[in-house]
Design a protein around this motif. Structure first.
Motif, PDB file in Angstrom:
ATOM      1  N   LYS A   1      12.354  27.219  -1.207  1.00 46.10           N
ATOM      2  CA  LYS A   1      11.485  28.285  -1.700  1.00 46.10           C
ATOM      3  C   LYS A   1      10.658  27.844  -2.910  1.00 46.10           C
ATOM      4  CE  LYS A   1      14.716  31.855  -0.151  1.00 46.10           C
ATOM      5  NZ  LYS A   1      15.569  32.998  -0.567  1.00 46.10           N
ATOM      6  N   GLU A   2      10.749  26.555  -3.240  1.00 45.98           N
ATOM      7  CA  GLU A   2      10.011  26.036  -4.382  1.00 45.98           C
ATOM      8  C   GLU A   2       8.530  25.901  -4.030  1.00 45.98           C
ATOM      9  OE1 GLU A   2      11.924  22.449  -5.886  1.00 45.98           O
ATOM     10  OE2 GLU A   2      13.799  23.149  -4.981  1.00 45.98           O
ATOM     11  N   LEU A   3       7.662  26.402  -4.898  1.00 46.72           N
ATOM     12  CA  LEU A   3       6.222  26.328  -4.664  1.00 46.72           C
ATOM     13  C   LEU A   3       5.578  25.175  -5.437  1.00 46.72           C
ATOM     14  CD1 LEU A   3       5.366  30.149  -4.875  1.00 46.72           C
ATOM     15  CD2 LEU A   3       5.918  28.783  -2.850  1.00 46.72           C
ATOM     16  N   ALA A   4       6.176  24.814  -6.549  1.00 47.74           N
ATOM     17  CA  ALA A   4       5.662  23.707  -7.350  1.00 47.74           C
ATOM     18  C   ALA A   4       6.780  23.155  -8.230  1.00 47.74           C
ATOM     19  CB  ALA A   4       4.491  24.156  -8.219  1.00 47.74           C
ATOM     20  N   ASP A   5       6.710  21.860  -8.523  1.00 47.46           N
ATOM     21  CA  ASP A   5       7.733  21.196  -9.345  1.00 47.46           C
ATOM     22  C   ASP A   5       7.080  20.153 -10.240  1.00 47.46           C
ATOM     23  OD1 ASP A   5      10.640  21.833  -7.916  1.00 47.46           O
ATOM     24  OD2 ASP A   5       8.992  21.728  -6.464  1.00 47.46           O
TER      25      ASP A   5
ATOM     26  N   ASN B   1      17.161   1.383 -16.753  1.00 51.63           N
ATOM     27  CA  ASN B   1      17.867   2.043 -15.648  1.00 51.63           C
ATOM     28  C   ASN B   1      17.429   3.490 -15.483  1.00 51.63           C
ATOM     29  OD1 ASN B   1      20.053  -0.118 -15.039  1.00 51.63           O
ATOM     30  ND2 ASN B   1      20.192   0.173 -17.252  1.00 51.63           N
ATOM     31  N   ASN B   2      17.114   3.870 -14.237  1.00 55.59           N
ATOM     32  CA  ASN B   2      16.864   5.267 -13.902  1.00 55.59           C
ATOM     33  C   ASN B   2      18.200   5.911 -13.551  1.00 55.59           C
ATOM     34  OD1 ASN B   2      14.076   5.175 -14.214  1.00 55.59           O
ATOM     35  ND2 ASN B   2      13.746   4.464 -12.137  1.00 55.59           N
ATOM     36  N   LEU B   3      18.632   6.863 -14.360  1.00 52.05           N
ATOM     37  CA  LEU B   3      19.945   7.479 -14.164  1.00 52.05           C
ATOM     38  C   LEU B   3      19.870   8.798 -13.411  1.00 52.05           C
ATOM     39  CD1 LEU B   3      21.495   6.846 -17.687  1.00 52.05           C
ATOM     40  CD2 LEU B   3      21.614   5.414 -15.652  1.00 52.05           C
ATOM     41  N   GLY B   4      18.667   9.344 -13.290  1.00 51.81           N
ATOM     42  CA  GLY B   4      18.532  10.614 -12.595  1.00 51.81           C
ATOM     43  C   GLY B   4      17.153  11.209 -12.806  1.00 51.81           C
ATOM     44  N   ILE B   5      17.008  12.489 -12.425  1.00 55.94           N
ATOM     45  CA  ILE B   5      15.726  13.171 -12.533  1.00 55.94           C
ATOM     46  C   ILE B   5      15.931  14.546 -13.146  1.00 55.94           C
ATOM     47  CG2 ILE B   5      13.681  13.936 -11.283  1.00 55.94           C
ATOM     48  CD1 ILE B   5      16.030  11.901  -9.320  1.00 55.94           C
ATOM     49  N   LEU B   6      15.047  14.882 -14.075  1.00 58.81           N
ATOM     50  CA  LEU B   6      14.983  16.227 -14.635  1.00 58.81           C
ATOM     51  C   LEU B   6      13.775  16.922 -14.022  1.00 58.81           C
ATOM     52  CD1 LEU B   6      15.711  18.467 -16.715  1.00 58.81           C
ATOM     53  CD2 LEU B   6      14.268  17.234 -18.353  1.00 58.81           C
ATOM     54  N   GLY B   7      13.999  18.115 -13.440  1.00 60.16           N
ATOM     55  CA  GLY B   7      12.897  18.806 -12.785  1.00 60.16           C
ATOM     56  C   GLY B   7      12.843  20.283 -13.120  1.00 60.16           C
ATOM     57  N   ILE B   8      11.620  20.818 -13.181  1.00 64.12           N
ATOM     58  CA  ILE B   8      11.426  22.269 -13.310  1.00 64.12           C
ATOM     59  C   ILE B   8      10.734  22.746 -12.045  1.00 64.12           C
ATOM     60  CG2 ILE B   8      11.310  22.169 -15.821  1.00 64.12           C
ATOM     61  CD1 ILE B   8       8.272  22.505 -15.599  1.00 64.12           C
TER      62      ILE B   8
ATOM     63  N   ALA C   1       8.930  26.168  -9.728  1.00 61.77           N
ATOM     64  CA  ALA C   1       8.336  27.510  -9.676  1.00 61.77           C
ATOM     65  C   ALA C   1       8.689  28.143  -8.338  1.00 61.77           C
ATOM     66  CB  ALA C   1       6.831  27.407  -9.833  1.00 61.77           C
ATOM     67  N   PHE C   2       9.166  29.403  -8.373  1.00 61.25           N
ATOM     68  CA  PHE C   2       9.527  30.107  -7.142  1.00 61.25           C
ATOM     69  C   PHE C   2       8.609  31.311  -6.905  1.00 61.25           C
ATOM     70  CE2 PHE C   2      13.335  27.772  -8.207  1.00 61.25           C
ATOM     71  CZ  PHE C   2      13.763  27.305  -6.980  1.00 61.25           C
ATOM     72  N   THR C   3       7.725  31.561  -7.846  1.00 61.23           N
ATOM     73  CA  THR C   3       6.749  32.644  -7.676  1.00 61.23           C
ATOM     74  C   THR C   3       5.355  32.076  -7.912  1.00 61.23           C
ATOM     75  OG1 THR C   3       6.753  33.306 -10.010  1.00 61.23           O
ATOM     76  CG2 THR C   3       8.436  34.306  -8.577  1.00 61.23           C
ATOM     77  N   GLU C   4       4.351  32.803  -7.431  1.00 65.04           N
ATOM     78  CA  GLU C   4       2.965  32.360  -7.616  1.00 65.04           C
ATOM     79  C   GLU C   4       2.611  32.292  -9.094  1.00 65.04           C
ATOM     80  OE1 GLU C   4       0.649  31.240  -5.627  1.00 65.04           O
ATOM     81  OE2 GLU C   4       1.931  31.350  -3.852  1.00 65.04           O
ATOM     82  N   GLU C   5       3.141  33.242  -9.869  1.00 65.85           N
ATOM     83  CA  GLU C   5       2.869  33.261 -11.296  1.00 65.85           C
ATOM     84  C   GLU C   5       3.422  32.004 -11.968  1.00 65.85           C
ATOM     85  OE1 GLU C   5       3.821  35.964 -15.288  1.00 65.85           O
ATOM     86  OE2 GLU C   5       4.460  36.663 -13.298  1.00 65.85           O
ATOM     87  N   GLN C   6       4.673  31.654 -11.622  1.00 63.19           N
ATOM     88  CA  GLN C   6       5.282  30.443 -12.175  1.00 63.19           C
ATOM     89  C   GLN C   6       4.524  29.195 -11.723  1.00 63.19           C
ATOM     90  OE1 GLN C   6       9.310  30.898 -10.713  1.00 63.19           O
ATOM     91  NE2 GLN C   6      10.036  31.688 -12.693  1.00 63.19           N
ATOM     92  N   LYS C   7       4.124  29.206 -10.452  1.00 65.05           N
ATOM     93  CA  LYS C   7       3.388  28.067  -9.897  1.00 65.05           C
ATOM     94  C   LYS C   7       2.077  27.851 -10.650  1.00 65.05           C
ATOM     95  CE  LYS C   7       0.797  26.738  -5.772  1.00 65.05           C
ATOM     96  NZ  LYS C   7       0.422  27.106  -4.394  1.00 65.05           N
ATOM     97  N   ASN C   8       1.320  28.915 -10.870  1.00 63.42           N
ATOM     98  CA  ASN C   8       0.045  28.808 -11.575  1.00 63.42           C
ATOM     99  C   ASN C   8       0.244  28.335 -13.019  1.00 63.42           C
ATOM    100  OD1 ASN C   8      -1.368  29.675  -9.309  1.00 63.42           O
ATOM    101  ND2 ASN C   8      -1.212  31.850  -9.888  1.00 63.42           N
ATOM    102  N   LYS C   9       1.339  28.796 -13.632  1.00 61.78           N
ATOM    103  CA  LYS C   9       1.636  28.388 -15.007  1.00 61.78           C
ATOM    104  C   LYS C   9       1.923  26.886 -15.068  1.00 61.78           C
ATOM    105  CE  LYS C   9       4.462  30.993 -17.337  1.00 61.78           C
ATOM    106  NZ  LYS C   9       5.736  31.583 -17.841  1.00 61.78           N
ATOM    107  N   ILE C  10       2.703  26.394 -14.098  1.00 62.79           N
ATOM    108  CA  ILE C  10       3.062  24.972 -14.086  1.00 62.79           C
ATOM    109  C   ILE C  10       1.845  24.098 -13.800  1.00 62.79           C
ATOM    110  CG2 ILE C  10       4.287  23.212 -12.732  1.00 62.79           C
ATOM    111  CD1 ILE C  10       6.646  25.069 -12.562  1.00 62.79           C
ATOM    112  N   LEU C  11       1.074  24.469 -12.782  1.00 60.72           N
ATOM    113  CA  LEU C  11      -0.049  23.627 -12.372  1.00 60.72           C
ATOM    114  C   LEU C  11      -1.230  23.700 -13.336  1.00 60.72           C
ATOM    115  CD1 LEU C  11       0.000  24.228  -8.506  1.00 60.72           C
ATOM    116  CD2 LEU C  11       0.979  22.328  -9.802  1.00 60.72           C
ATOM    117  N   SER C  12      -1.351  24.807 -14.048  1.00 57.67           N
ATOM    118  CA  SER C  12      -2.477  24.943 -14.986  1.00 57.67           C
ATOM    119  C   SER C  12      -2.219  24.196 -16.292  1.00 57.67           C
ATOM    120  CB  SER C  12      -2.750  26.420 -15.271  1.00 57.67           C
ATOM    121  OG  SER C  12      -1.635  27.012 -15.924  1.00 57.67           O
ATOM    122  N   LYS C  13      -0.930  23.994 -16.615  1.00 57.59           N
ATOM    123  CA  LYS C  13      -0.576  23.283 -17.851  1.00 57.59           C
ATOM    124  C   LYS C  13       0.300  22.075 -17.530  1.00 57.59           C
ATOM    125  CE  LYS C  13      -0.728  27.473 -20.718  1.00 57.59           C
ATOM    126  NZ  LYS C  13       0.029  28.327 -21.661  1.00 57.59           N
TER     127      LYS C  13
END
Length: 300
Positions: free
Chosen positions: A91-95, A105-112, A114-126
């Protein structure tokens, strides 16, 4: 594996979870951390129910691990989302995903996410500002793991030191024996033997006969003895003092930041190398295949 220690993000799970909670609160998004084995180890919101979930090898997380670069995902455009095994249920729209690194060494990944359009627009705009922020949070996790790594190193070194100290306390006679044997054979025995022979009359050691203080009486009766003894004593004292003072001065000079010190060290150490070089040439001549009779004898 770092310096012989197999440190993983799982070792600081509680700390990582608190970082994720803080990021989630500040940005109003869900946050997750995935290990280098592509297993989700912490998460907020929807991700909390997916902890220990195995992530697809074709996912964007895998790309981040392989490239070591921050990755921005727009589900509508990203090809890796289309081939991911969780595509239908996702259900993720953007990450925004960034690697967690310690050294090389790469030990892992930190990710945020977005599950809503509002969150998606916030992530992609900034996206650029958020990338920098997520990178700084990733560095914070790396710093914590680095601290743990250093503590583990200190612990291992301390344990090794304690084991060595225990071994020395328990087996000190064994460690001391070779040195004491060499000192006894090379110094104590000849010293005692010399004192004994001073009370003997002899041509060789085998025909020595004990004569008591006769040798000392004759020495003190000799008119040249005080003169010789005085010069010997002066020579011994002056030599001892001068040699030690000179050695101390040279040692002190070699530890100071003085121009030309490295050249002086090289010149000072050169005599120690000459013996080894000469010895090498001698053995080369001994085993020479053309001129050496020894080498010929070995071939018979």
């Amino acid at each position: 594996m770092l310096g012989g220690l197999n440190l993983k993000l799982n070792d600081i799970t509680n700390y990582i979870q608190s970082i994720c909670q803080n990021i989630s609160t500040v940005l109003d998004v869900d946050v997750t951390v995935v290990s280098k084995d592509l297993v989700r180890i912490t998460g907020t919101g929807i991700f909390e129910d997916k902890i220990n979930e195995k992530i697809s090898d074709n996912s964007a997380f895998s790309k981040v691990l392989n490239s070591g670069e921050t990755y921005i995902i727009n589900r509508e455009l990203d090809h890796s989302c289309k081939i991911c095994i969780h595509n239908k249920d996702c259900k993720e729209l953007a990450d925004i995903c960034t690697p967690i690194r310690l050294g090389n060494n790469n030990l892992g990944i930190l990710g945020i996410a977005a599950f809503t359009e509002e969150q998606k627009n916030k992530i992609l705009s900034k996206d650029q500002e958020l990338c920098e922020f997520i990178n700084s949070m990733s560095n914070l996790i790396s710093y914590k793991l680095d601290e743990l790594y250093k503590e583990e190193i200190k612990t291992v070194e301390q344990l090794e030191k304690e084991e060595i100290e225990k071994a020395i306390k328990k087996y000190w006679p064994v460690f001391l024996l070779p040195t004491m044997a060499a000192f006894t054979i090379g110094f104590i025995v000849p010293f005692i033997e010399g004192i004994y022979l001073s009370f003997c009359k002899f041509t060789t050691i085998k025909d020595a006969s004990f004569v008591g203080f006769s040798n000392y009486v004759e020495a003190f009766k000799d008119s040249t003895f005080p003169h010789a003894f005085g010069f010997t004593a002066i020579f011994a004292v002056v030599t001892l003092v001068l040699v030690n003072l000179l050695a101390f001065a040279l040692a002190l000079a070699l530890t100071q930041k003085i121009k030309g010190t490295n050249i002086f060290r090289t010149i000072f150490f050169m005599p120690n190398l000459i013996g080894g070089i000469v010895l090498g040439y001698i053995w080369q001549l001994i085993f020479d295949g053309i001129f050496s009779k020894f080498d010929m004898a070995l071939k018979l």
